[in-house]
Design an enzyme around this catalytic site. Structure first.
Site, PDB file in Angstrom:
ATOM      1  N   ASN A   9      55.197  60.829 -28.895  1.00 26.80           N
ATOM      2  CA  ASN A   9      56.392  61.067 -29.712  1.00 26.80           C
ATOM      3  C   ASN A   9      57.246  59.807 -29.596  1.00 26.80           C
ATOM      4  O   ASN A   9      57.906  59.583 -28.593  1.00 26.80           O
ATOM      5  CB  ASN A   9      57.142  62.293 -29.166  1.00 26.80           C
ATOM      6  N   TRP A  10      57.196  59.008 -30.656  1.00 26.64           N
ATOM      7  CA  TRP A  10      57.901  57.716 -30.600  1.00 26.64           C
ATOM      8  C   TRP A  10      59.414  57.870 -30.705  1.00 26.64           C
ATOM      9  O   TRP A  10      60.153  56.913 -30.503  1.00 26.64           O
ATOM     10  CB  TRP A  10      57.403  56.796 -31.716  1.00 26.64           C
ATOM     11  N   LYS A  11      59.876  59.048 -31.090  1.00 24.87           N
ATOM     12  CA  LYS A  11      61.311  59.287 -31.288  1.00 24.87           C
ATOM     13  C   LYS A  11      61.884  58.219 -32.232  1.00 24.87           C
ATOM     14  O   LYS A  11      61.198  57.789 -33.164  1.00 24.87           O
ATOM     15  CB  LYS A  11      62.032  59.371 -29.940  1.00 24.87           C
ATOM     16  N   HIS A  95      61.616  70.419 -31.097  1.00 20.96           N
ATOM     17  CA  HIS A  95      61.871  69.562 -29.938  1.00 20.96           C
ATOM     18  C   HIS A  95      63.289  69.827 -29.426  1.00 20.96           C
ATOM     19  O   HIS A  95      64.205  70.075 -30.219  1.00 20.96           O
ATOM     20  CB  HIS A  95      61.706  68.087 -30.334  1.00 20.96           C
ATOM     21  N   GLU A  97      65.552  67.931 -28.473  1.00 21.89           N
ATOM     22  CA  GLU A  97      66.587  67.060 -29.053  1.00 21.89           C
ATOM     23  C   GLU A  97      67.026  67.597 -30.418  1.00 21.89           C
ATOM     24  O   GLU A  97      68.203  67.512 -30.772  1.00 21.89           O
ATOM     25  CB  GLU A  97      66.052  65.620 -29.128  1.00 21.89           C
ATOM     26  N   GLU A 167      58.197  71.569 -22.596  1.00 20.68           N
ATOM     27  CA  GLU A 167      58.985  70.397 -22.210  1.00 20.68           C
ATOM     28  C   GLU A 167      60.287  70.858 -21.551  1.00 20.68           C
ATOM     29  O   GLU A 167      61.253  71.197 -22.258  1.00 20.68           O
ATOM     30  CB  GLU A 167      59.320  69.550 -23.438  1.00 20.68           C
ATOM     31  N   GLY A 173      62.938  62.170 -20.451  1.00 23.22           N
ATOM     32  CA  GLY A 173      63.608  60.875 -20.400  1.00 23.22           C
ATOM     33  C   GLY A 173      64.411  60.644 -19.140  1.00 23.22           C
ATOM     34  O   GLY A 173      65.222  59.725 -19.061  1.00 23.22           O
ATOM     35  N   SER A 212      58.723  63.026 -18.928  1.00 23.10           N
ATOM     36  CA  SER A 212      58.501  61.950 -17.959  1.00 23.10           C
ATOM     37  C   SER A 212      57.055  61.864 -17.466  1.00 23.10           C
ATOM     38  O   SER A 212      56.803  61.567 -16.296  1.00 23.10           O
ATOM     39  CB  SER A 212      59.469  62.074 -16.777  1.00 23.10           C
ATOM     40  N   GLY A 233      56.872  60.769 -24.446  1.00 22.31           N
ATOM     41  CA  GLY A 233      57.951  60.024 -25.078  1.00 22.31           C
ATOM     42  C   GLY A 233      57.892  58.554 -24.690  1.00 22.31           C
ATOM     43  O   GLY A 233      57.076  57.776 -25.212  1.00 22.31           O
ATOM     44  N   GLY A 234      58.749  58.156 -23.751  1.00 22.08           N
ATOM     45  CA  GLY A 234      58.892  56.745 -23.380  1.00 22.08           C
ATOM     46  C   GLY A 234      57.581  56.019 -23.118  1.00 22.08           C
ATOM     47  O   GLY A 234      57.379  54.888 -23.583  1.00 22.08           O
TER      48      GLY A 234
HETATM   49  P1  13P Z   1      59.710  61.327 -22.065  1.00 24.10           P
HETATM   50  O1  13P Z   1      58.218  61.204 -21.891  1.00 24.10           O
HETATM   51  O2  13P Z   1      60.373  60.055 -22.447  1.00 24.10           O
HETATM   52  O3  13P Z   1      60.353  62.036 -20.916  1.00 24.10           O
HETATM   53  O4  13P Z   1      59.921  62.294 -23.357  1.00 24.10           O
HETATM   54  C1  13P Z   1      59.236  63.489 -23.426  1.00 24.10           C
HETATM   55  C2  13P Z   1      59.420  64.042 -24.780  1.00 24.10           C
HETATM   56  O5  13P Z   1      60.510  64.445 -25.167  1.00 24.10           O
HETATM   57  C3  13P Z   1      58.245  64.065 -25.680  1.00 24.10           C
HETATM   58  O6  13P Z   1      58.496  64.831 -26.804  1.00 24.10           O
END
Ligand code: 13P
Length: 256
Positions: A9-11, A95, A97, A167, A173, A212, A233-234
């Protein structure tokens, strides 16, 4: 045996140049990852670019959200059929967010799941509790309610065409990963909830862990019996990190 699935997930990250470098790095090892499903979810505007880069390979592409509407006067929205039209196969829905920052309720998420399935996409349904909810011992109640809304709106058989991502919001994050035991406990709870509706669906649905995940902790997480890959994510923004996580998932195949 469920096929693990790892999704990036590149956000809100990417440029045409950076995407090209990242995707070519990931593609350089796709042949060694045939045992698992791998996909990336760029921002909408880059979906066609990434579909083009991944053409002819096993790398899947998805959106990070979609509208519950199919067309009309909904300024700024993207319909799920538009994602399918440009070659996306997946869409991340619900998600945390989107739930926290953009007011998506369980009912809206359920509507989006319905629209995405109708358009032939595979929804990746995200569920998870906040830190306050975990500390108040409400994790199972929160996750149960998030799932119940989607079951009520779409029926249990819809989960045969979906992926679930657990999640925990406090792990996203933050560098603070759920321990493999903490994650496994919630994954087993999710599967149990589905099982009370349909045992076959519960056994076959893939449940990813997200929050994470890094190359250094992926193997332990993916080694848990009810964890079927990750939503990253990251660490999905660097090809080497993302591939390290994909390798850890591929290594679990045949070991269980
Ligand atoms: P991180 O891997 O950056 O913690 O993000 C997880 C995430 O929200 C994937 O959708």
């Amino acid at each position: 045996m469920r096929k693990p699935i790892v999704v990036g997930n590149w956000k809100l990250n990417g440029t045409e140049a950076a995407n090209e470098e990242l995707v070519s790095g990931v593609l350089s090892e796709m042949n060694a990852l045939a045992a698992i499903d791998v996909a990336v979810c760029p921002p909408f505007v880059y979906v066609p670019q990434v579909v083009g880069l991944a053409k002819g390979t096993a790398l899947g592409v998805g959106g990070q959200n979609c509208s519950e509407q199919s067309s009309g006067a909904f300024t700024g929205e993207v319909a799920p059929a538009m994602l399918s039209d440009v070659g996306a196969r997946y869409v991340i829905l619900g998600h945390s967010e989107r739930r926290a920052l953009y007011g998506e309720t369980d009912e809206i998420v359920s509507e989006k799941v319905k629209a995405a399935l109708h358009a032939g996409l595979t929804p990746i349904l995200c569920v998870g509790e906040t830190l306050e909810e975990r500390e108040a011992d409400e994790t199972e109640a929160v996750v149960r309610q998030q799932l119940a809304a989607v079951i009520a709106g779409n029926g249990i058989k819809a989960f045969d065409r979906m992926v679930i991502a657990y999640e925990p919001v406090w792990a996203i994050g933050t560098g603070r990963t759920a321990s493999p035991e903490q994650a496994q406990q919630v994954h087993a709870f999710i599967r149990g909830q589905l099982e009370s509706h349909d045992a076959q669906v519960a056994q076959s649905v893939r449940i990813q862990y997200g929050g994470s995940v890094k190359p250094g902790n992926a193997a332990e997480l993916f080694g848990q019996p009810d964890i079927d890959g990750g939503l990253i994510g990251g660490a999905s923004l660097m090809a080497e990190d993302f591939l390290g996580i994909c390798r850890a998932a591929a290594d679990t195949v045949g070991n269980q």
